[in-house]
Design a protein around this motif. Structure first.
Motif, PDB file in Angstrom:
ATOM      1  N   LEU A 104      -4.076  -2.942  -8.685  1.00  0.00           N
ATOM      2  CA  LEU A 104      -2.673  -2.634  -8.417  1.00  0.00           C
ATOM      3  C   LEU A 104      -1.948  -2.168  -9.682  1.00  0.00           C
ATOM      4  O   LEU A 104      -1.098  -1.275  -9.618  1.00  0.00           O
TER       5      LEU A 104
ATOM      6  N   VAL B  81      -7.934  -7.433  -7.671  1.00  0.00           N
ATOM      7  CA  VAL B  81      -6.858  -6.774  -6.917  1.00  0.00           C
ATOM      8  C   VAL B  81      -5.637  -6.546  -7.804  1.00  0.00           C
ATOM      9  O   VAL B  81      -5.025  -5.467  -7.785  1.00  0.00           O
TER      10      VAL B  81
ATOM     11  N   LEU C 261      -8.889 -12.035  -6.614  1.00  0.00           N
ATOM     12  CA  LEU C 261      -7.440 -11.823  -6.812  1.00  0.00           C
ATOM     13  C   LEU C 261      -7.163 -11.086  -8.114  1.00  0.00           C
ATOM     14  O   LEU C 261      -6.303 -10.201  -8.171  1.00  0.00           O
TER      15      LEU C 261
END
Length: 199
Positions: free
Chosen positions: A18, A14, A11
């Motif tokens: 992003l 990611v 996570l």
């Protein structure tokens, strides 16, 4: 326990990815924003040159009164070339009435059209142009070589054509006054001059 740690690590990867994507997009939006020129009336390269004497034409308005275009006067003129069958022309009429009120001491707005008298009368009634200077006839359009509508021409009180262009919205109309104050024919001309100076 290992699955929870592994999922947390994935996570975070990611989220970091992003964040980089968002920063790249923000940078691209900034680049695009700096490259976009202000919108203005599109000046077509035909007809009377900007900053030259405007052709002098005398026509009659819809009430058979003489209308002098391009002559020296105590006020400038904004010629708005339109047609009763042009939806964009009709959408600009409230903006033109507003401009006419704002500049009434310095500017006369002249609506110029051609064609069927009945459709002209219907347009005048529908848009409250009974008191406006409204010329129906080909003389002015042919003299100024107007090929596309809606088109506007700004002439100063000395009879000099200061700005002109194809106008599709209020911003385009107002760009004629901005172009006049900068001494150029259109905002596009100004932007092209800026780009050439930067090279």
């Amino acid at each position: 326990m290992e699955v929870a740690v592994l999922s947390q690590i994935l996570l975070w990867i990611v989220v970091v990815a992003l964040a980089f994507v968002v920063m790249a997009l923000v940078r691209q939006v900034g680049v695009l924003h700096s490259r976009i020129a202000p919108a203005g009336a599109l000046m077509l390269d035909k007809g009377v040159a900007v900053n030259s004497p405007a052709p002098q034409v005398t026509a009659t308005d819809r009430n058979e009164r003489p209308v002098n275009v391009g002559y020296k006067s105590d006020k400038g003129q904004l010629l708005f070339f339109m047609s009763p069958t042009c939806p964009i022309c009709k959408s600009l009429l409230p903006s033109l009435r507003s401009l006419a009120r704002s500049y009434r001491r310095d500017l006369d707005v002249v609506y110029v059209s051609d064609g069927d008298a009945a459709s002209q009368q219907a347009l005048v009634r529908e848009h409250g142009l009974e008191e406006a200077t409204y010329v129906v006839g080909p003389e002015i359009g042919m003299t100024y070589q107007i090929g596309k509508l809606p088109y506007a021409v700004l002439i100063d009180a000395e009879g000099v054509l200061r700005a002109k262009g194809l106008v599709n919205n209020r911003e385009h109309l107002e760009s004629l006054f901005e172009a006049q104050s900068m001494g150029v024919g259109s905002l596009q001309e100004y932007m092209h001059g800026q780009k050439r100076a930067a090279q």
